[in-house]
Design an enzyme around this catalytic site. Structure first.
Site, PDB file in Angstrom:
ATOM      1  CG  HIS A 108      -1.862   1.141   1.275  1.00  0.00           C
ATOM      2  ND1 HIS A 108      -1.546   2.295   1.938  1.00  0.00           N
ATOM      3  CD2 HIS A 108      -3.103   1.329   0.760  1.00  0.00           C
ATOM      4  CE1 HIS A 108      -2.541   3.159   1.827  1.00  0.00           C
ATOM      5  NE2 HIS A 108      -3.500   2.594   1.125  1.00  0.00           N
ATOM      6  CG  HIS A 122      -3.821   2.211   5.957  1.00  0.00           C
ATOM      7  ND1 HIS A 122      -4.227   1.821   4.703  1.00  0.00           N
ATOM      8  CD2 HIS A 122      -4.794   1.812   6.803  1.00  0.00           C
ATOM      9  CE1 HIS A 122      -5.398   1.214   4.783  1.00  0.00           C
ATOM     10  NE2 HIS A 122      -5.778   1.190   6.046  1.00  0.00           N
ATOM     11  CD  GLU A 172      -8.258  -2.626   8.114  1.00  0.00           C
ATOM     12  OE1 GLU A 172      -8.327  -2.071   7.006  1.00  0.00           O
ATOM     13  OE2 GLU A 172      -9.210  -2.688   8.908  1.00  0.00           O
ATOM     14  CD  GLU A 228      -8.603   1.695   8.412  1.00  0.00           C
ATOM     15  OE1 GLU A 228      -9.779   2.047   8.258  1.00  0.00           O
ATOM     16  OE2 GLU A 228      -7.925   1.176   7.510  1.00  0.00           O
TER      17      GLU A 228
END
Length: 296
Positions: free
Chosen positions: A227, A269, A267, A283
């Site tokens: 990501h 990021h 999660e 997250e």
């Protein structure tokens, strides 16, 4: 290389830490995409949160500006936000429908952003002047952006399967990627003058030179959904594997290693690097700190 990982509580679950940068004050600054705020983690471990003014805004990416302040995209209400290290806020309105995503400080003393839903790359002066440059293709979804080695800005075109370059006068060049439907997202300037980027749909990393030559590096786990990416001082890069709950590293020779996060479904990021190691926005409401140790 061995890596020690610890997680630091930052915000309530659901706040959605997303983008992260090192501020002009040496602290870590993060966007809270779901809560609509900016968080600061000081060197002393103290956390302070600044709710956005006006409220909401879905802040995504944050960067240190040329004026010793933090600048961030408000993807939910077509604005760019500015936050001083003392907590003073102001916003700059963009054209309706811009959908700003990535933001970076440019070589001209301005901030440059990617208009995800407007097929534009924009420039915001520290005086609030906005100039939007239309891109030469529709539906490309410009996503993340970084300053290049050549007095230009480089950006990912997530739905056009390409990396773009725009000079300070707004002239854009598009470099198609070898792999179809790769879905490029994060991009960063490497230490050797080339740019690293991630391909979230293809499960690959990429490297592009200022001349447009592209080399791709498949990840061991092609379903990892890389990501965000940030260069390291040794010529490689660190990246988040959002779909695999890991942090990855690639060295300048193309060797890839991955490290599992302690908490499942964290999660990961945004990612940044400072003298104390690697920092990742999770997250779930926490911050991961990776301390690498080189082994012989």
């Amino acid at each position: 290389m061995t890596v020690e990982i610890r997680e630091i509580p930052l915000a309530e679950p659901g706040a959605g830490p997303y983008g992260i940068t090192v501020g002009p004050d040496g602290a870590l600054w993060l966007t809270l995409a779901h809560a609509g705020g900016i968080a600061r983690l000081g060197a002393d471990g103290a956390v302070r949160t600044y709710p956005l003014e006006p409220a909401g805004g879905r802040p995504l990416i944050i960067t240190a500006g040329p004026d010793d302040a933090l600048w961030f995209t408000r993807s939910g209400d077509d604005r760019i936000g500015r936050l001083s290290v003392d907590g003073e806020q102001r916003t700059i309105a963009l054209p309706d429908g811009t959908g700003p995503g990535g933001i970076t400080a440019g070589p001209d003393g301005a901030l440059w952003y990617a208009g995800m839903t407007s097929d534009t790359i924009g420039r915001v002066g520290t005086d609030g002047t906005v100039t939007a440059f239309p891109l030469p293709l529709a539906g490309g979804v410009p996503s993340m952006i970084t300053a290049g080695p050549d007095s230009a800005l480089w950006f990912t075109l997530n739905q056009a399967n390409a990396i773009g370059r725009i000079d300070l006068d707004g002239r854009a060049t598009v470099h198609p990627l070898p792999t179809a439907n790769a879905g490029p997202v994060g991009i960063t300037l490497g230490g050797d003058g080339a740019l690293w980027f991630v391909e979230i749909l293809a499960g690959q990393l990429g490297r592009i030179t200022p001349d447009g030559d592209v080399v791709e590096f498949p990840l061991p786990d092609r379903a990892a959904r890389p990501h965000a990416i940030v260069a390291d001082p040794a010529g490689g890069a660190w990246f988040t594997e959002w779909g695999a709950n890991r942090i990855g590293h690639i060295d300048r020779a193309g060797r890839i290693e991955s490290y599992d996060l302690p908490t499942p479904n964290a999660e990961p990021h945004g990612i940044t690097v400072d003298a104390d190691g690697v920092w990742v926005a999770l997250e779930i409401g926490t911050l991961a700190h990776l301390t690498p140790t080189r082994t012989s």
